[in-house]
Enzyme design. Sequence first.
Site, PDB file in Angstrom:
ATOM      1  N   ARG A   1      -4.338  57.620  44.040  1.00 13.34           N
ATOM      2  CA  ARG A   1      -4.827  56.630  44.998  1.00 13.34           C
ATOM      3  C   ARG A   1      -3.713  55.942  45.777  1.00 13.34           C
ATOM      4  O   ARG A   1      -3.845  55.717  46.972  1.00 13.34           O
ATOM      5  CB  ARG A   1      -5.762  55.619  44.327  1.00 13.34           C
ATOM      6  CG  ARG A   1      -5.129  54.595  43.439  1.00 13.34           C
ATOM      7  CD  ARG A   1      -6.109  54.089  42.426  1.00 13.34           C
ATOM      8  NE  ARG A   1      -6.359  55.114  41.419  1.00 13.34           N
ATOM      9  CZ  ARG A   1      -7.551  55.368  40.883  1.00 13.34           C
ATOM     10  NH1 ARG A   1      -8.586  54.660  41.209  1.00 13.34           N
ATOM     11  NH2 ARG A   1      -7.681  56.322  39.988  1.00 13.34           N
ATOM     12  N   THR A   2      -2.606  55.660  45.140  1.00 16.49           N
ATOM     13  CA  THR A   2      -1.565  54.924  45.864  1.00 16.49           C
ATOM     14  C   THR A   2      -0.951  55.791  46.965  1.00 16.49           C
ATOM     15  O   THR A   2      -0.742  55.335  48.084  1.00 16.49           O
ATOM     16  CB  THR A   2      -0.481  54.428  44.888  1.00 16.49           C
ATOM     17  OG1 THR A   2      -1.119  53.670  43.855  1.00 16.49           O
ATOM     18  CG2 THR A   2       0.537  53.564  45.587  1.00 16.49           C
TER      19      THR A   2
ATOM     20  N   LYS B   1      15.934  71.301  41.066  1.00 14.39           N
ATOM     21  CA  LYS B   1      17.147  72.131  41.019  1.00 14.39           C
ATOM     22  C   LYS B   1      18.350  71.276  40.653  1.00 14.39           C
ATOM     23  O   LYS B   1      19.490  71.690  40.817  1.00 14.39           O
ATOM     24  CB  LYS B   1      17.385  72.800  42.371  1.00 14.39           C
ATOM     25  CG  LYS B   1      16.255  73.709  42.815  1.00 14.39           C
ATOM     26  CD  LYS B   1      16.580  74.332  44.165  1.00 14.39           C
ATOM     27  CE  LYS B   1      15.411  75.151  44.694  1.00 14.39           C
ATOM     28  NZ  LYS B   1      15.578  75.470  46.111  1.00 14.39           N
TER      29      LYS B   1
ATOM     30  N   ARG C   1       7.778  55.709  44.661  1.00 10.43           N
ATOM     31  CA  ARG C   1       7.311  55.478  43.287  1.00 10.43           C
ATOM     32  C   ARG C   1       8.272  56.187  42.348  1.00 10.43           C
ATOM     33  O   ARG C   1       8.609  57.351  42.543  1.00 10.43           O
ATOM     34  CB  ARG C   1       5.904  56.001  43.084  1.00 10.43           C
ATOM     35  CG  ARG C   1       5.509  55.941  41.609  1.00 10.43           C
ATOM     36  CD  ARG C   1       4.053  56.141  41.396  1.00 10.43           C
ATOM     37  NE  ARG C   1       3.304  54.940  41.779  1.00 10.43           N
ATOM     38  CZ  ARG C   1       2.051  54.714  41.417  1.00 10.43           C
ATOM     39  NH1 ARG C   1       1.403  55.598  40.692  1.00 10.43           N
ATOM     40  NH2 ARG C   1       1.434  53.621  41.792  1.00 10.43           N
TER      41      ARG C   1
ATOM     42  N   HIS D   1       4.684  46.432  41.311  1.00  8.09           N
ATOM     43  CA  HIS D   1       3.799  47.250  42.142  1.00  8.09           C
ATOM     44  C   HIS D   1       3.217  46.282  43.184  1.00  8.09           C
ATOM     45  O   HIS D   1       2.045  45.911  43.115  1.00  8.09           O
ATOM     46  CB  HIS D   1       2.713  47.870  41.253  1.00  8.09           C
ATOM     47  CG  HIS D   1       1.908  48.948  41.891  1.00  8.09           C
ATOM     48  ND1 HIS D   1       2.012  49.287  43.231  1.00  8.09           N
ATOM     49  CD2 HIS D   1       0.973  49.787  41.361  1.00  8.09           C
ATOM     50  CE1 HIS D   1       1.160  50.282  43.473  1.00  8.09           C
ATOM     51  NE2 HIS D   1       0.526  50.599  42.371  1.00  8.09           N
TER      52      HIS D   1
HETATM   53  C1  NCD Z   1      -1.369  51.722  38.401  1.00  4.29           C
HETATM   54  C2  NCD Z   1       0.056  52.198  38.434  1.00  4.29           C
HETATM   55  O1  NCD Z   1       0.321  53.384  38.617  1.00  4.29           O
HETATM   56  O2  NCD Z   1       0.900  51.347  38.298  1.00  4.29           O
HETATM   57  N1  NCD Z   1      -2.252  52.524  39.120  1.00  4.29           N
HETATM   58  C3  NCD Z   1      -2.273  52.405  40.469  1.00  4.29           C
HETATM   59  O3  NCD Z   1      -1.282  52.275  41.147  1.00  4.29           O
HETATM   60  N2  NCD Z   1      -3.499  52.394  41.035  1.00  4.29           N
HETATM   61  C4  NCD Z   1      -1.842  51.374  37.080  1.00  4.29           C
HETATM   62  C5  NCD Z   1      -1.895  52.420  36.021  1.00  4.29           C
HETATM   63  O4  NCD Z   1      -1.396  53.533  36.174  1.00  4.29           O
HETATM   64  O5  NCD Z   1      -2.463  52.105  34.973  1.00  4.29           O
END
Ligand code: NCD
Length: 317
Positions: free
Chosen positions: A54-55, A82, A104, A132
């Site tokens: 989703r992100t 690599k 990320r 986040h």
């Molecule tokens: C979260 C994350 O990855 O930090 N999910 C997200 O970004 N929607 C929370 C999680 O993974 O539990």
Amino acid sequence: MKHLLSIADLSPTEIHSLLELTDHMVEINHRPIPKVPALRGKNVVSLFFEDSTRTRTSFDTAAKRLSADTMNFAVSSSSVNKGESLRDTVETIAAMGVDAFVIRHKSSGAPQMITRWTNASIVNAGDGWHQHPTQALLDSYTIRTGLNRRDGFDGLHIAIVGDIKHSRVARSDVQAFTALGARVTLVAPPTLLPPSIALLGGHDWPVDVSYDLDAVLPDVDVLYLLRVQRERMDDALLPSLEEYSAMYGLDARRAARLAPHALVMHPGPMNRGVEMVVDPAELPGSAILNQVTNGVAVRMAVLFTLLGSGSDLRGDA
Ligand code: NCD
């Protein structure tokens, strides 16, 4: 604002302005053609060194609605496999002309480090257990609209339940919710709280702590459930998932004890049958899909704030 690395870098006024700008993005998203030329010619690159559905798609959608060019870089198909270093990866892609990187990474602090290697704006899309920030902004926006709290969260009581220890979402949300004026209670077994909180005594989180969900439930305006992050647990912090679920899972009996106006939220992905025992589709207060919808608008507001130039939000693409 050049980067968005942590909620701690934002003042309450800056958080309010981002949420106000999000209102405008929501209006754009409701148009028949939800697209404006604001970031035409800008290049937004997503570098995701950790799994995400989703992100990543949310940032990608947000950038496209502002007419930016987008590129997705998935580690599984990259030269990182690599043996290329993070720095070489970033510098190589930056050399192609990048205006913003959305990062990320499993290591806390990676987005901060990358700011030293490129002139592009850096947006933290989740680093380790640390931060986040766009999740906290979309969560704040969801509460602001869901409970009609445009002026702030004074008097609201928000419980964040579950795996606080491993959760960058909890750390970011606590900062955002309290900056907006809410009272926050963390609810978890001691093994899933950060050690500084679990060991009774002084801690510097501006929160209350409870081990007892049933005691907290009737008093909350927002029940925020976290995912039990099994992939981050390297030792047995829970006797069993069944036991966790019995103590902290949201089942029908607990849902019935929530105030009628209370919102139920979760950042996703959900563990059905663990923290979420009821079907959220049957919860009148579920705001979980609103969180996802609002995520696109909030990320549009963030990208526009970092890369846009003031007046060019008008017009159609
Ligand atoms: C979260 C994350 O990855 O930090 N999910 C997200 O970004 N929607 C929370 C999680 O993974 O539990």
